[in-house]
Write a protein that holds these residues in place. Structure first.
Motif, PDB file in Angstrom:
ATOM      1  N   ILE A 184      -5.963   2.704  -2.944  1.00 13.12           N
ATOM      2  CA  ILE A 184      -5.732   4.027  -2.357  1.00 13.12           C
ATOM      3  C   ILE A 184      -6.936   4.436  -1.522  1.00 13.12           C
ATOM      4  O   ILE A 184      -6.790   4.986  -0.414  1.00 13.12           O
ATOM      5  CB  ILE A 184      -5.437   5.066  -3.450  1.00 13.12           C
TER       6      ILE A 184
ATOM      7  N   HIS B 243       0.825  -1.201   0.000  1.00 12.22           N
ATOM      8  CA  HIS B 243       0.000   0.000   0.000  1.00 12.22           C
ATOM      9  C   HIS B 243       0.865   1.259   0.000  1.00 12.22           C
ATOM     10  O   HIS B 243       0.514   2.274  -0.613  1.00 12.22           O
ATOM     11  CB  HIS B 243      -0.934   0.012   1.219  1.00 12.22           C
TER      12      HIS B 243
ATOM     13  N   TYR C 182       2.143   1.746  -3.483  1.00 12.27           N
ATOM     14  CA  TYR C 182       1.062   2.270  -4.323  1.00 12.27           C
ATOM     15  C   TYR C 182       0.891   3.762  -4.094  1.00 12.27           C
ATOM     16  O   TYR C 182       0.764   4.553  -5.038  1.00 12.27           O
ATOM     17  CB  TYR C 182      -0.257   1.559  -4.008  1.00 12.27           C
ATOM     18  N   PHE C 183       0.897   4.136  -2.817  1.00  8.15           N
ATOM     19  CA  PHE C 183       0.714   5.546  -2.473  1.00  8.15           C
ATOM     20  C   PHE C 183       1.831   6.408  -3.056  1.00  8.15           C
ATOM     21  O   PHE C 183       1.581   7.477  -3.626  1.00  8.15           O
ATOM     22  CB  PHE C 183       0.660   5.706  -0.950  1.00  8.15           C
TER      23      PHE C 183
ATOM     24  N   GLU D 102      -6.912   5.263   2.503  1.00  6.63           N
ATOM     25  CA  GLU D 102      -7.462   6.495   3.091  1.00  6.63           C
ATOM     26  C   GLU D 102      -8.505   6.166   4.155  1.00  6.63           C
ATOM     27  O   GLU D 102      -8.552   6.803   5.219  1.00  6.63           O
ATOM     28  CB  GLU D 102      -8.062   7.371   1.998  1.00  6.63           C
TER      29      GLU D 102
END
Length: 299
Positions: free
Chosen positions: A36, A5, A8-9, A40
């Protein structure tokens, strides 16, 4: 939250475009967008400001990006350090030596540092007896000591042999006489010796030299370490026998070194290690040592 993650961010934060970020990550865009959104929601923070035309980091997103950079850098560094430890290219080696540092040990450590700059070598002055115990108890990795070495759990490599010479105070009657001396000429002299309990091989060799030369030494005082012994000789307290290697390593003011007539006795120095604690970092040091000895033989 998983490590992927964070990657990806970062990709979206740097590209500011989900399509380009997806191509960079070799995944399709919809799953990336969903990951994403999931990130969040998990954080309870909006990281990106999205419109039909652009993607921008929010203030929280900018802060999180800097933190993620540090996290990923730390993970990368930790992985590299772990790999170095596994390969024996980092860590700490504990090396003990008897007396004082000799030139060979200094050269060996410098050679090893050139090949393995991330390996820290700590040096510990110890008597031969204490080294043997520390090696058996796995408190040190290597010892530079004098024989005997009788423990079957220890492995060793001969470094060099060095002949004995007499060390006399500078004002001693024999100091100014040219040429070698006979050991029996020291039969009435007070001897300064290392305690046998600390250096049995060294002690017994000196006694053997004296007995073979027709005299029994008068042991006037015991002292630990070559430097201390030679200081007492320099002060006129007595005489002693030391190796030519010690003569070269410790050219003491106030001491005259005289070669001995007759049979030449040598004291051997060994590097010793516990064969049951061999690991990559110690294996590498053994290989450096063997390479250094080959270079020494070729000179």
């Amino acid at each position: 939250m998983e490590l992927r993650h964070l990657h990806y961010f970062v990709a979206v934060a740097e590209e500011l475009h989900f399509g380009k970020a997806a191509n960079r990550l070799n995944i399709s865009q919809p799953p990336l967008s969903q990951q994403i959104i999931h990130l969040e929601k998990e954080m309870g923070v909006q990281l990106f400001q999205r419109t039909n035309r652009s993607v921008q980091l929010t203030q929280a997103g900018k802060y999180f990006l800097e933190e993620v950079y540090e996290i990923l850098a730390k993970i990368k560094s930790s992985v590299e350090d772990t790999q170095k430890l596994y390969m024996g290219e980092a860590g700490t080696l504990k090396v003990a030596f008897t007396g004082s540092l000799n030139s060979y040990l200094i050269q060996l450590i410098n050679m090893h540092r050139e090949s393995y700059p991330d390996v820290k070598v700590t040096l510990h002055p110890m008597s031969s007896t204490d080294q043997l115990k520390a090696l058996t108890d796995k408190e040190i990795h290597f010892g530079f000591l004098c024989p005997p070495i009788t423990n079957p759990s220890l492995d060793f490599q001969h470094i060099y042999g060095s002949r004995f010479v007499a060390a006399l105070p500078i004002n001693h009657p024999l100091a100014s006489r040219p040429g070698p001396i006979e050991i029996k000429e020291l039969k009435s002299e007070p001897f300064i010796m290392a305690p046998r309990r600390l250096e049995p091989g060294y002690y017994d060799t000196i006694i053997s030299i004296c007995l073979n030369g027709g005299m029994s030494p008068i042991i006037y005082q015991e002292a630990e370490g070559v430097t201390h012994i030679l200081s007492l000789v320099s002060a006129g307290i007595g005489v002693t026998l030391v190796t030519e290697a010690a003569q070269q390593e410790y050219p003491k003011n106030g001491v005259v070194y005289k070669p001995l007539k007759g049979r030449q006795h040598e004291m051997d120095l060994y590097i010793t290690w516990n064969k049951y604690t061999i690991m990559p970092i110690t294996n590498n040091f053994v290989q450096t040592m063997k390479h250094s000895l080959k270079e020494k033989e070729s000179i």
